[in-house]
Scaffold this motif. Structure first.
Motif, short mmCIF file in Angstrom:
data_model
loop_
_atom_site.label_atom_id
_atom_site.label_comp_id
_atom_site.label_asym_id
_atom_site.label_seq_id
_atom_site.Cartn_x
_atom_site.Cartn_y
_atom_site.Cartn_z
N TYR A 27 1.85 2.60 -6.51
CA TYR A 27 1.17 2.55 -5.21
C TYR A 27 0.26 3.77 -5.10
O TYR A 27 0.67 4.89 -5.41
CB TYR A 27 2.19 2.58 -4.06
CG TYR A 27 1.54 2.44 -2.70
CD1 TYR A 27 1.28 1.18 -2.16
CD2 TYR A 27 1.16 3.56 -1.96
CE1 TYR A 27 0.67 1.04 -0.93
CE2 TYR A 27 0.54 3.42 -0.73
CZ TYR A 27 0.30 2.17 -0.21
OH TYR A 27 -0.31 2.02 1.01
N CYS A 29 -2.71 5.71 -2.51
CA CYS A 29 -3.34 5.74 -1.18
C CYS A 29 -4.83 5.44 -1.34
O CYS A 29 -5.52 6.09 -2.11
CB CYS A 29 -3.14 7.09 -0.52
SG CYS A 29 -1.43 7.35 -0.01
N CYS A 214 1.39 2.87 4.98
CA CYS A 214 1.63 2.96 3.53
C CYS A 214 3.07 2.59 3.21
O CYS A 214 3.32 1.88 2.23
CB CYS A 214 1.30 4.36 3.01
SG CYS A 214 -0.49 4.62 2.83
N HIS A 239 1.12 13.47 5.16
CA HIS A 239 1.14 12.02 4.95
C HIS A 239 2.27 11.56 4.01
O HIS A 239 3.07 10.70 4.36
CB HIS A 239 -0.22 11.55 4.44
CG HIS A 239 -0.33 10.07 4.25
ND1 HIS A 239 -0.06 9.17 5.26
CD2 HIS A 239 -0.63 9.32 3.16
CE1 HIS A 239 -0.22 7.94 4.80
NE2 HIS A 239 -0.56 8.00 3.52
N GLU A 243 5.67 9.49 4.73
CA GLU A 243 5.96 8.20 4.08
C GLU A 243 7.40 8.20 3.55
O GLU A 243 8.13 7.21 3.70
CB GLU A 243 5.02 7.96 2.90
CG GLU A 243 3.65 7.43 3.27
CD GLU A 243 2.88 7.04 2.00
OE1 GLU A 243 3.45 6.37 1.13
OE2 GLU A 243 1.71 7.42 1.89
#
Ligand SMILES: [Zn+2]
Length: 472
Positions: A27, A29, A214, A239, A243
């Motif tokens: 994954y 961003c 996210c 961030h 998450e």
């Protein structure tokens, strides 16, 4: 050799092993689509590309998800200022972003989920957090309760004292339990209504915060535990920390096993590029200044190790262009070369094989592409000398072709766009030039549109007309 990746979580290089053998859940961003991303963003996007290409070369099947943030404070402000909905504002930028990735030859992700398409999943995750006591609602806003997640700060290695819950700082808003608690959901404001950025949730009408998107989208497409999560180092805190908190508090499982953070790109004056501060050179700025996107790719990937800071300047870009030309010329020369049975073939063969091994080892060592390229360029020098002297045979030629294929599996710079303007297009460009000279702008515009339909974009500059082929 196996791949070793620097994991921000542990602060050191670790041997990479995916959860499920042979498969990597990745994954990364993605962009916030309220403008054109700056070159620093593309440095990160290209690192993701290098990572997944190297994983593929290493025999893994990679599932890659990159989100598109199409709702946030700045998007709402800009849409309101322009009098359009957030969808109308963001779609053209999203398209431009995908086009830019294509011109930089980044492989497409398996999914590019949009935040606005996954609000249901975010609401479900927020409900789960509220049920578990990890989130609370105040006047329609919902916050994550950091005090409920003792591991908070583990990724960014922050001093937990500075984040102690209840360490209230003086602010105008006394609605959160703790100043560090962050928003999962924001109550609808009149401006949100005007730009169609509102959803109906059990905990109130509003819109999601940025961080929750996210977590929700990563888990939807990749499961509760990812192998690798990557994102620019500027996203590390808060961030990525947020998450982790949201995801792990909800599931009780490790969210991502390896965290990879590409470093900053500095502008020519040494300032870090930041879109929010408006000092970022966009990819489009660079392309319209005449830079070749493939040389730019080589510059962003090959000039510095991905975790090091890199400075974007004319000199570096020029050097990357030279490097690209050298690689392509060399590849063409090896392909054309008809091997004799010259003595000395064994030596060139051996050093080419050594360079292949060294290149591979450098990539396995936390994706050290600059180090690997250094080895390659050394053997290019040696091979050019051997070719000049006619000291190369079939074994060396094949080894060199294999080396170039290895390198291009990551770089993807050797193929040149096979573009030939046929006579009709040449004539149209000349006709348009004539129309412009005689100030017949209607005709000039008509021809420009006609060429655009054929996938050719014209750019007028002081030095005359430039053209390029765009994907249709
Ligand atoms: Zn993210």
């Amino acid at each position: 050799m196996t791949l070793r990746l620097h994991n921000t979580l542990s602060g050191r290089k670790e041997e990479f092993r995916p959860l499920e053998p042979g498969v990597v859940r990745l994954y990364t961003c993605g962009p916030t689509v309220w403008g054109y991303p700056h070159a620093g963003n593309y440095r990160s996007f290209l690192l993701y590309d290098l990572l997944r290409r190297h994983l593929a070369v290493s025999g893994y099947r990679v599932r890659h998800v990159m989100n598109v943030t199409d709702v946030d404070d700045r998007i709402i402000q800009q849409a309101a200022a322009a009098g359009v909905s957030i969808g109308e504002l963001t779609r053209p930028y999203e398209e431009a972003f995908l086009e830019d990735l294509g011109s930089l030859r980044a492989q497409e992700a398996d999914v590019y989920p949009r935040a606005t398409g996954h609000v249901e999943e975010m609401m479900a995750l927020i409900e789960r957090l509220m049920e578990g006591g990890h989130a609370y609602e105040v006047d329609g806003d919902v916050y994550f309760r950091i005090a409920s997640f003792p591991a908070y700060g583990a990724l960014s290695h922050l001093d937990p004292a500075g984040l102690r819950p209840g360490a209230r700082v003086s602010t105008d808003k006394y609605d959160k339990e703790s100043a560090t608690d962050f928003a999962l959901w924001k109550r609808a404001q009149p401006q949100d209504e005007r730009v169609a950025a509102v959803w109906e949730a059990t905990f109130g009408r509003g819109r999601p915060g940025w961080h929750i998107e996210c977590s929700a989208m990563a888990m939807k497409y990749l499961g509760e535990t990812l192998d690798i999560h990557a994102g620019g180092v500027d996203l590390l805190f808060p961030h990525h920390e947020n998450e982790i908190a949201q995801s792990e508090a909800a599931t009780g499982r490790r969210f991502a096993r390896y965290w990879v953070h590409p470093g900053h790109l500095l502008d020519a004056t040494g300032e870090s590029m930041s879109k929010s501060e408006g000092n970022g050179t966009t990819l489009r700025d660079l392309l319209s200044a005449g830079h070749d996107p493939v040389a730019l790719r080589l510059f962003l990937l090959g000039n510095a190790h991905y975790r090091a800071t890199l400075r974007l300047g004319e000199e570096g870009l020029h050097a990357a262009g030279e490097q690209l030309r050298r690689l392509r010329d060399f590849a063409a020369r090896v392909r054309r070369f008809e091997p004799g049975m010259g003595a000395g073939d064994a030596a060139l063969f051996a050093s080419t094989q050594d360079a292949r091994d060294a290149y591979r080892a450098a990539l396995d060592d936390d994706l050290n592409l600059p180090e690997g390229l250094g080895q390659v360029f050394e053997v290019v020098r040696e091979a050019n000398a051997a070719l000049d002297a006619g000291r190369a045979g079939p074994a060396a030629r094949q080894a060199l072709l294999d080396l170039l294929a290895d390198v291009d599996a990551h770089l993807d710079v050797l193929r040149e766009e096979a573009v030939t303007l046929d006579g009709a297009v040449e004539r149209l460009i000349a006709e348009r030039e004539e129309a412009r000279r005689t100030r017949d702008f209607a005709t000039a515009d008509r021809i420009r549109d006609e060429l655009r339909d054929r996938g050719i974009v014209l750019e007028d500059s002081r030095d005359g007309v430039r053209w390029k082929v765009v994907r249709r």
